[in-house]
Scaffold this motif. Structure first.
Motif, PDB file in Angstrom:
ATOM      1  N   LYS A 170      35.280  42.064  37.577  1.00 32.27           N
ATOM      2  CA  LYS A 170      34.784  43.320  37.021  1.00 32.27           C
ATOM      3  C   LYS A 170      35.724  43.925  35.986  1.00 32.27           C
ATOM      4  CE  LYS A 170      31.278  43.006  39.747  1.00 32.27           C
ATOM      5  NZ  LYS A 170      29.966  42.592  39.208  1.00 32.27           N
ATOM      6  N   GLY A 171      36.982  43.492  35.964  1.00 32.73           N
ATOM      7  CA  GLY A 171      37.894  43.954  34.929  1.00 32.73           C
ATOM      8  C   GLY A 171      38.555  45.286  35.190  1.00 32.73           C
ATOM      9  N   VAL A 172      38.445  45.816  36.413  1.00 34.13           N
ATOM     10  CA  VAL A 172      39.093  47.100  36.725  1.00 34.13           C
ATOM     11  C   VAL A 172      40.471  46.849  37.326  1.00 34.13           C
ATOM     12  CG1 VAL A 172      38.899  49.303  37.943  1.00 34.13           C
ATOM     13  CG2 VAL A 172      36.842  48.183  37.052  1.00 34.13           C
ATOM     14  N   ASP A 173      40.529  46.258  38.525  1.00 35.85           N
ATOM     15  CA  ASP A 173      41.810  45.887  39.114  1.00 35.85           C
ATOM     16  C   ASP A 173      42.353  44.644  38.411  1.00 35.85           C
ATOM     17  OD1 ASP A 173      41.793  47.991  40.962  1.00 35.85           O
ATOM     18  OD2 ASP A 173      40.580  46.841  42.382  1.00 35.85           O
ATOM     19  N   PHE A 174      43.687  44.469  38.462  1.00 35.43           N
ATOM     20  CA  PHE A 174      44.321  43.436  37.646  1.00 35.43           C
ATOM     21  C   PHE A 174      44.434  42.083  38.337  1.00 35.43           C
ATOM     22  CE2 PHE A 174      45.733  47.448  35.895  1.00 35.43           C
ATOM     23  CZ  PHE A 174      45.658  47.242  34.526  1.00 35.43           C
ATOM     24  N   GLY A 175      44.772  42.083  39.629  1.00 34.92           N
ATOM     25  CA  GLY A 175      44.920  40.829  40.348  1.00 34.92           C
ATOM     26  C   GLY A 175      46.015  39.937  39.807  1.00 34.92           C
ATOM     27  N   ILE A 176      47.145  40.534  39.375  1.00 37.50           N
ATOM     28  CA  ILE A 176      48.231  39.735  38.796  1.00 37.50           C
ATOM     29  C   ILE A 176      49.256  39.292  39.841  1.00 37.50           C
ATOM     30  CG2 ILE A 176      48.008  40.686  36.475  1.00 37.50           C
ATOM     31  CD1 ILE A 176      50.355  42.529  37.070  1.00 37.50           C
ATOM     32  N   TRP A 177      49.127  39.801  41.068  1.00 37.94           N
ATOM     33  CA  TRP A 177      50.000  39.344  42.148  1.00 37.94           C
ATOM     34  C   TRP A 177      49.272  38.306  42.988  1.00 37.94           C
ATOM     35  CZ3 TRP A 177      52.670  44.345  44.443  1.00 37.94           C
ATOM     36  CH2 TRP A 177      53.482  44.919  43.441  1.00 37.94           C
TER      37      TRP A 177
END
Length: 254
Positions: free
Chosen positions: A180-187
């Motif tokens: 969805k492009g809201v949260d990043f999920g980089i961890w």
């Protein structure tokens, strides 16, 4: 009852977990950046300063990042002492210059040795239950013997029975992964299933109206209780329902 609740909340998640959500939420601050460390630093400040009106929070964060030349990671690693003078006038609610300067110093020391802030939450290199991770992070953040006592109130910990709303919100931003492009999920080592729902006044109110919270007070155990109920609806990603509960509370005055 459970199936109807899941259907109702899934519909609200789909409605609110969209790029349109970003513009008026503090998450718009880290969305100004693409480098992971910039996202972490900007996101951490945005989450810690996230109390009061959202417009004011966003404006304060914009001002703070301008003092870092809108390159927070580069500024953290390469600033001189004279570059810190402008921060002596920064203030948001009870967060003042003393707090700001300690945060900057922590980030300088941390990023000189580590590549990602995720490492500060993982005491033995792998994720454990969230309560222990947050207690560890708080103690690690203030391990410097010169850490100002007053600054400790700005990093919540379950050890003080706090609901830890802001730090849980930051972790949602960094950890959750969807399309969805809201949260990043980089961890990648902390899992979405380990997250605890940020329990602010809106989420708390809606959660109680929906029967998802039974505890009378709002504290760490309340946030855990709420997350447990949400995990019955989606055990792998319970905190996605933060979008639904927050949207119902703020936008729909549920």
């Amino acid at each position: 009852m459970r199936e109807s609740m899941k259907e109702f909340l899934d519909e609200k998640v789909a409605y609110y977990n969209q790029p349109d959500f970003i513009e008026n939420d503090p998450i718009c601050i880290p969305h100004r950046f693409t480098k992971p460390q910039d996202i972490e630093i900007a996101g951490f400040f945005a989450a810690v300063l996230a109390w009061g009106q959202r417009k004011t929070i966003i404006n304060k964060c914009v001002s703070l990042l301008e003092m870092m030349d809108n390159a927070p990671y580069e500024f953290i690693l390469n600033h001189s002492e004279s570059d810190l003078k402008s921060f002596l006038h920064f203030k948001h609610r009870t967060f003042n210059a003393t707090d700001t300067l300690y945060f900057l110093d922590f980030f300088r020391r941390f990023y000189q040795q580590h590549g990602s802030l995720e490492e500060a939450f993982l005491p033995i290199g792998s994720a454990m239950e969230m309560e222990k991770m947050l207690i560890h992070f708080h103690d690690y953040f203030f391990a410097d013997p010169l850490a100002p006592q007053r600054t400790r109130k700005h990093i919540a910990t379950p050890a003080r029975k706090a609901a830890c709303k802001r730090i849980n919100m930051f972790l949602r931003w960094m950890v959750r992964k969807d399309d969805k492009g809201v949260d990043f999920g980089i961890w990648h080592r902390v899992k979405p299933s380990q997250l605890i729902c940020p329990c602010d006044v809106h989420v708390d109110r809606v959660g109680r109206k929906l029967g998802l919270i039974e505890r009378k007070q709002t504290d760490w155990r309340t946030a855990v209780e709420l997350t447990g109920r949400l995990a019955e609806l989606d055990p792998l990603d319970p905190v996605k329902y933060d979008f639904a509960l927050f949207g119902l509370g703020v936008e729909e005055k549920f």
